[in-house]
Motif scaffolding. Structure first.
Motif, PDB file in Angstrom:
ATOM      1  N   ASP A 209     -11.107  -7.280  -1.287  1.00  0.00           N
ATOM      2  CA  ASP A 209      -9.781  -7.820  -0.966  1.00  0.00           C
ATOM      3  C   ASP A 209      -8.750  -6.947  -1.699  1.00  0.00           C
ATOM      4  O   ASP A 209      -8.181  -7.332  -2.731  1.00  0.00           O
ATOM      5  N   ASP A 211      -5.664  -5.701  -1.044  1.00  0.00           N
ATOM      6  CA  ASP A 211      -4.247  -6.050  -1.175  1.00  0.00           C
ATOM      7  C   ASP A 211      -4.016  -7.098  -2.268  1.00  0.00           C
ATOM      8  O   ASP A 211      -3.109  -6.974  -3.082  1.00  0.00           O
ATOM      9  N   LYS A 212      -4.858  -8.125  -2.272  1.00  0.00           N
ATOM     10  CA  LYS A 212      -4.708  -9.153  -3.302  1.00  0.00           C
ATOM     11  C   LYS A 212      -5.033  -8.590  -4.684  1.00  0.00           C
ATOM     12  O   LYS A 212      -4.394  -8.932  -5.682  1.00  0.00           O
ATOM     13  N   LEU A 214      -4.506  -5.538  -5.704  1.00  0.00           N
ATOM     14  CA  LEU A 214      -3.356  -4.762  -6.161  1.00  0.00           C
ATOM     15  C   LEU A 214      -2.230  -5.653  -6.657  1.00  0.00           C
ATOM     16  O   LEU A 214      -1.542  -5.326  -7.635  1.00  0.00           O
ATOM     17  N   GLU A 215      -2.045  -6.810  -6.011  1.00  0.00           N
ATOM     18  CA  GLU A 215      -1.002  -7.733  -6.465  1.00  0.00           C
ATOM     19  C   GLU A 215      -1.334  -8.292  -7.843  1.00  0.00           C
ATOM     20  O   GLU A 215      -0.457  -8.407  -8.706  1.00  0.00           O
ATOM     21  N   ARG A 242      -4.085   3.228  -2.904  1.00  0.00           N
ATOM     22  CA  ARG A 242      -3.341   2.623  -1.798  1.00  0.00           C
ATOM     23  C   ARG A 242      -1.903   2.317  -2.211  1.00  0.00           C
ATOM     24  O   ARG A 242      -1.031   2.181  -1.356  1.00  0.00           O
ATOM     25  N   ASP A 243      -1.636   2.203  -3.507  1.00  0.00           N
ATOM     26  CA  ASP A 243      -0.276   1.978  -4.002  1.00  0.00           C
ATOM     27  C   ASP A 243       0.080   3.140  -4.929  1.00  0.00           C
ATOM     28  O   ASP A 243      -0.104   3.059  -6.144  1.00  0.00           O
ATOM     29  N   PRO A 316      -0.951 -11.903   0.435  1.00  0.00           N
ATOM     30  CA  PRO A 316      -1.436 -10.569   0.794  1.00  0.00           C
ATOM     31  C   PRO A 316      -1.267 -10.305   2.281  1.00  0.00           C
ATOM     32  O   PRO A 316      -1.551 -11.155   3.126  1.00  0.00           O
ATOM     33  N   ALA A 317      -0.792  -9.106   2.587  1.00  0.00           N
ATOM     34  CA  ALA A 317      -0.659  -8.695   3.983  1.00  0.00           C
ATOM     35  C   ALA A 317      -2.000  -8.198   4.486  1.00  0.00           C
ATOM     36  O   ALA A 317      -2.858  -7.816   3.702  1.00  0.00           O
ATOM     37  N   ALA A 319      -4.893  -5.851   5.702  1.00  0.00           N
ATOM     38  CA  ALA A 319      -5.185  -4.485   5.291  1.00  0.00           C
ATOM     39  C   ALA A 319      -4.767  -3.512   6.387  1.00  0.00           C
ATOM     40  O   ALA A 319      -4.971  -3.756   7.567  1.00  0.00           O
ATOM     41  N   SER A 320      -4.169  -2.408   5.964  1.00  0.00           N
ATOM     42  CA  SER A 320      -3.733  -1.409   6.927  1.00  0.00           C
ATOM     43  C   SER A 320      -4.928  -0.698   7.519  1.00  0.00           C
ATOM     44  O   SER A 320      -5.830  -0.299   6.803  1.00  0.00           O
ATOM     45  N   SER A 518      -9.215   4.369  -0.366  1.00  0.00           N
ATOM     46  CA  SER A 518      -9.378   2.963  -0.751  1.00  0.00           C
ATOM     47  C   SER A 518     -10.692   2.367  -0.257  1.00  0.00           C
ATOM     48  O   SER A 518     -10.965   1.189  -0.496  1.00  0.00           O
TER      49      SER A 518
END
Length: 600
Positions: A209, A211-212, A214-215, A242-243, A316-317, A319-320, A518
């Motif tokens: 996961d 995105d989460k 990274l947050e 990714r960030d 979380p958005a 995943a790209s 990633s």
């Protein structure tokens, strides 16, 4: 309590057990401030405690914790030695000494230190969990599992150090459900602070996961960017790229911390008075009293820059679907250097003076082997030597956008390589871990140097639109030259395919997986194996290895010039596309079942 609900002693015991407030459930005010991420206040309170109570080691141990978290081992040594003079039997003393030994690259001392810790703090879950982490790092999974089972029965912990150790061990041993349960109990019992956020990030990365994760990492970094040891471990996770903004902030902080550790030696340690004259004990020398202006400004700027963007955790958005390109670590290359007609080596500050010369000789020897297959370099190749924190688990990597080969200090640290193998491949036995740790550095260097030479020869073959990344990766995997590494890769991938953890994909998707920084290690390894197997299938179509690898390079040249794969296959190998598609798949499944690399 049922018989005497108002009994004062029972009420006091219940309050102590269930107390979740950081400032009243900690062993001291300095420790409470440490847990609350108020480290500057914790240092002042620790100094006051040390001066006011001549027999207490608590303040010194808090100062040692902070020094270790900032990756300042020499400073930590000062405080631990002083604490040992005051309270040599403190149960936390040896646990911190163990962290110091591992940080100083002396794992052989770990066993003896841990034995002393067991004698002094045998009832502390953190001691057992530290032993479990040491067992996992030394490829003793059964011992780690036993310790993990025992610790699971002790939840919730009163030992504040046990929480993050338990989560780490659960993740390393692939018990993600146990890690999730501990994180939930931890959140219910104590307020969320930076260390809990970092462990949440570690868990999210483990379960993909991203995105989460990274947050949570942003939130922890905003709360406390000085948890350098934790940040250093998290940089080994490819998803961080990714960030890029967050990655650069963390790398800047790690670079400043590493420079501070090099420039800040421990000061002399005066002895304690032998007699108790009733006066406060003098404070130990404080090696962190006057940080350099540059270090302070970097820390303040990093914290300020990251705080506004991470005030709360957004939803979380998704995943790209686009691959995330790897970002080359940017460090001031002001350390020692070396150069030759083929290589120009620069290094980050703090690099051992002899390392550039050693790496130059290694690169020259590797180049001599590859040159007959790939040709020579058209210009001297830029090579950067960077700290381990800059590259995570990568030992070497070529960055085409910068035309630079970056080599991590991990290349010279076989112990750290072996620890990484034990973390990422917990099922690997001790013999496999030892063989792989010895072969992997040279293999990665040869593989990435092969990519650098191929880039000089056919730079457009590295462009995604030409769909040739799988081929240059396959050629580089073959020329890496280690059957041990390739065998381990194939066997690992076959095991993951059998357990439905991953699968082979259509060839046009392999490029995206290889280019995605990633991607999880399972996906990345599978894409590497598929690139190797597909390229090896083509190489074997020629009478010998020399002709086969030359034909594969010729195919790469054509793809890089914009020729379609169908036309290029027909031109170089006289092979229709459908025959190629069915042939490589059949050969790949056979090779994976056998678990052995191709013979040339």
């Amino acid at each position: 309590m049922a018989k005497a609900p108002c009994h004062p002693l029972l009420l006091f015991i219940k309050a102590m057990v269930t107390d979740a407030h950081a400032e009243t459930s900690a062993t001291s005010r300095p420790r409470a401030l440490y847990d609350l991420d108020r480290w500057k206040e914790a240092e002042k309170a620790a100094d006051q405690l040390t001066q006011a109570f001549s027999r207490s080691a608590e303040g010194l141990l808090v100062r040692a914790r902070i020094a270790l978290d900032r990756m300042q081992p020499r400073n930590a040594q000062v405080f631990l030695d002083r604490a040992a003079q005051r309270d040599p039997d403190h149960p936390m003393l040896d646990l911190l000494r163990l962290d110091l030994a591992l940080m100083a690259g002396e794992p052989e001392k770990g066993g003896d230190i841990l034995k002393r810790a067991f004698r002094r703090g045998y009832n502390l879950p953190s001691v057992n969990l530290k032993a479990g982490l040491l067992a996992a790092a030394n490829a003793r999974p059964d011992e780690a599992k036993t310790i993990m089972d025992d610790a699971a029965n002790s939840l919730p912990f009163l030992d504040r150090d046990a929480w993050f150790l338990y989560v780490q061990l659960a993740i390393i041993t692939n018990r993600v459900q146990d890690a999730r349960r501990a994180l939930d109990i931890w959140a219910a019992r104590l307020p969320r602070h930076s260390l809990a956020c970092y462990m949440e990030a570690l868990y999210c990365f483990k379960v993909s996961d991203v995105d989460k994760g990274l947050e949570w990492l942003k939130k922890g970094f905003a709360m406390n960017p000085d948890h350098v040891t934790v940040l250093n471990a998290l940089t080994a996770i490819p998803a961080l790229s990714r960030d890029p903004v967050l990655a650069q902030q963390i790398m800047t902080r790690l670079s400043a911390a590493e420079q501070a550790a090099q420039e800040n030696p421990a000061l002399p340690q005066p002895d304690l008075p032998k007699t108790d004259d009733g006066k406060p004990t003098p404070l130990p020398p404080d090696p962190t009293q006057e940080p350099s202006p540059d270090e302070a400004s970097v820390s303040d700027e990093t914290s300020t820059a990251s705080t506004p963007a991470t005030a709360a955790i957004p939803t979380p958005a998704p995943a790209s679907p686009q691959p995330v390109a790897a970002v080359m670590p940017e460090f001031p290359m002001t350390g020692p250097s070396a150069s030759s007609a083929r290589f120009s080596i620069k290094s980050a500050i703090g690099t051992a003076p002899s390392l550039p010369g050693i790496m130059l000789q290694t690169l020259e020897m590797t180049m001599n082997r590859l040159e007959s297959r790939l040709g020579s370099l058209k210009a001297p190749l830029a090579v950067h030597l960077v700290p381990v924190s800059a590259m995570g688990s990568s030992i070497a990597r070529f960055f085409p956008d910068k035309n630079t080969l970056v080599i991590s200090a991990l290349y010279t640290d076989l112990g750290a390589v072996r620890s990484w193998i034990a973390t990422e491949y917990p099922t690997a036995d001790e013999e496999s871990s030892m063989i792989l740790s010895q072969a992997l550095p040279g293999f990665e260097l040869a593989r990435e140097l092969s990519r650098a030479i191929l880039f000089g020869r056919a730079p457009k073959a590295f462009a995604p639109e030409n769909h040739a990344i799988w081929l240059q990766t396959g050629i580089s995997e073959i020329l890496g030259g280690s059957d041990d590494v390739t065998k381990f890769l194939l066997q690992t991938v076959q095991s993951r395919i059998a357990s439905d953890e991953t699968q082979l994909v259509q060839l046009d998707k392999v490029d995206d997986l290889l280019a995605d920084a990633s991607a999880s290690i399972a996906v990345r390894d599978t894409a590497r194996a598929q690139a190797y197997l597909t390229t090896a299938f083509l190489v074997k179509k020629k009478p010998d290895f020399t002709q086969g690898i030359a034909a594969a390079i010729s195919l790469l040249d054509k793809l890089g010039s914009g020729v379609s794969l169908t036309a290029a296959l027909q031109d170089v190998f006289q092979m229709p596309r459908d025959q190629f598609e069915s042939g490589w798949k059949e050969s790949a499944f056979w090779s994976l079942r056998q678990g052995v690399p191709y013979e040339w």
